[in-house]
Design a protein around this motif. Sequence first.
Motif, PDB file in Angstrom:
ATOM      1  N   LEU A 414       0.845  -1.185   0.000  1.00  0.00           N
ATOM      2  CA  LEU A 414       0.000   0.000   0.000  1.00  0.00           C
ATOM      3  C   LEU A 414       0.882   1.238   0.000  1.00  0.00           C
ATOM      4  CD1 LEU A 414      -2.915   1.269   0.472  1.00  0.00           C
ATOM      5  CD2 LEU A 414      -2.422   1.076   2.910  1.00  0.00           C
ATOM      6  N   GLY A 415       0.539   2.216  -0.824  1.00  0.00           N
ATOM      7  CA  GLY A 415       1.286   3.465  -0.826  1.00  0.00           C
ATOM      8  C   GLY A 415       0.446   4.584  -1.394  1.00  0.00           C
ATOM      9  N   CYS A 416       0.879   5.820  -1.187  1.00  0.00           N
ATOM     10  CA  CYS A 416       0.124   6.963  -1.691  1.00  0.00           C
ATOM     11  C   CYS A 416       1.024   8.163  -1.882  1.00  0.00           C
ATOM     12  CB  CYS A 416      -1.023   7.332  -0.743  1.00  0.00           C
ATOM     13  SG  CYS A 416      -0.508   8.086   0.811  1.00  0.00           S
ATOM     14  N   MET A 417       0.543   9.122  -2.662  1.00  0.00           N
ATOM     15  CA  MET A 417       1.093  10.465  -2.675  1.00  0.00           C
ATOM     16  C   MET A 417       0.336  11.274  -1.624  1.00  0.00           C
ATOM     17  SD  MET A 417      -0.698  12.569  -5.786  1.00  0.00           S
ATOM     18  CE  MET A 417      -0.648  14.110  -4.863  1.00  0.00           C
ATOM     19  N   GLY A 418       0.786  12.503  -1.371  1.00  0.00           N
ATOM     20  CA  GLY A 418       0.064  13.336  -0.434  1.00  0.00           C
ATOM     21  C   GLY A 418       0.939  14.143   0.500  1.00  0.00           C
ATOM     22  N   GLY A 419       2.252  14.222   0.232  1.00  0.00           N
ATOM     23  CA  GLY A 419       3.115  15.046   1.060  1.00  0.00           C
ATOM     24  C   GLY A 419       3.072  14.631   2.522  1.00  0.00           C
ATOM     25  N   LYS A 420       3.007  15.629   3.393  1.00  0.00           N
ATOM     26  CA  LYS A 420       2.982  15.352   4.825  1.00  0.00           C
ATOM     27  C   LYS A 420       1.711  14.623   5.250  1.00  0.00           C
ATOM     28  CE  LYS A 420       5.980  19.156   6.293  1.00  0.00           C
ATOM     29  NZ  LYS A 420       6.108  20.359   7.160  1.00  0.00           N
ATOM     30  N   SER A 421       0.690  14.615   4.402  1.00  0.00           N
ATOM     31  CA  SER A 421      -0.576  13.952   4.736  1.00  0.00           C
ATOM     32  C   SER A 421      -0.566  12.457   4.440  1.00  0.00           C
ATOM     33  CB  SER A 421      -1.730  14.601   3.959  1.00  0.00           C
ATOM     34  OG  SER A 421      -1.823  15.985   4.223  1.00  0.00           O
TER      35      SER A 421
END
Length: 521
Positions: A414-421
């Motif tokens: 599982l992974g995502c973009m989103g900076g500090k979020s």
Amino acid sequence: MHTSGAVASPHALATEAGERALQDGGTAVDAAIATCAVLTVVYPHMCSIGGDIQALLASPDGRVRALGGSGAAPAALHAAALRGQHATMPIHGVHPITVPGVIAAWADLHAQAGRLPWSRLLEDAIALARDGVPVAAALGRDLDALQDRLGLDPGLRGVFFHTDGRVMRRGEILRQPALAHSLARIAQGGPNAFYQGDVGAQFVAGLHACGGLLSRDDLAQHRSRWLEPLATPFGPYDILTTPPVSQGFVLLQLLSAIRRLGLERAEPSGEAGTVLARLCAITADLRDHHLGDPAHVEVDLAWLLSDSLGQELARIASDLQQPLPATPARPRPDGDTVAIVAQDALGHSVTVIQSVFHAFGAGMLEPMTGIVCQNRGAAFTLHEGPAVLVGGRRPPSTLTASLLRRNGHIEAALGCMGGKSQPQILAQVLMRLLAGTTPADALAAPRWVVGTFGKADENAVLAEASLDAAGRQALARVGLPLVLGAPRDDRAGHVQFVRRLADGSFESASDPRGDGLREAA
């Protein structure tokens, strides 16, 4: 369902490149690298061979290791030299450019679990850069929104603008011949073509012409780091993630507090959203005060992940009378990152988070090499503290890779973009998965994030407009301004997921906010 393996990414063409690698007998690592390489071509606003990586790799024997692929600030650059010119660390220009870690990280992953030849893994990326690819929807949005700033840089202007000055639009054919040439030389010469060879020499020369301090010695001294992952129980799983310089410990703080509050299977956009969003604000503040390069400063993980702190976080988040930390206004990254996840029938699982930080990184493209420059150094500070800018140190990283382990076996990536979020986004998806939501629905469901989304970049809760009235009411009680975004907002992240099923087949899901679904190609 798939039988040889599965890969997911935010762009369908990149995913297809990974699937071809699997079909050609490659491993999940081969698939991930092929996918990563194509993403540097089709998603240049979010990643580049001039960027960084954080990754998790699970081997068939059950061992899981984290790969820290962040590069350091130039040895000659220090905070004192910038304090007289800047009140805070610059976001754009040459100063936030750090040593690119992407190519070294690809090579390190390939050395551990690759089967296909190195050059084979870059073929699709080279062809797309040379022959052209339609501008993706997400890329088109950022080009349109940021065109005034991007047009100031000759390198970006020469690639992403027409000769009459118009910025490229969605669906128009983007060709990147200089990048194709750089990728071809790296395919032939391996990572040394960049870190010790002509590609890196050209890159450094281009930055020096603009006043940059990155040197060939800085490139030659770069090494990725193999590290032990962090882990915490959550429902039937152990959730594994990346250690510092990554902010992965923030994900574990969130999950630990959610577990203590008995909210593992709660709907994150329901009534539980009030407490969860407060948790996000508190843990984000802790990260900003404690995260630095552990090779040079102490990052007290024993305390940050302690039971006593976990209990205190849960208590403060639950008490709506307790004020939230006063977070100073900061410009938020407006593009940042891609996530790539892959698994194979041999037992490999990999999550790779690849990034240039802000959209188009430092706002510079080195024209001789075609490489978009990251601005990971923007995460440094110019005042004393764990993240102060010192030459040779790595900046704090937002990149947060994760794997899900059940009964000693890796089940999902599982992974995502989103900076500090990123930890906030991953926590919401994990809660929905534990509640029995299908992966596709868990990724598509309305989300919210806490960060500097308010007016003048103050801390706020950003909620997608698709969130229902009850969810909005819960978030309105957090103690921060509530900002409504688009129904599917890029700022709420692009999540990717793959899972190995009990019968040995695989399923994958790609976030509809990106361009990873087949109909988005």
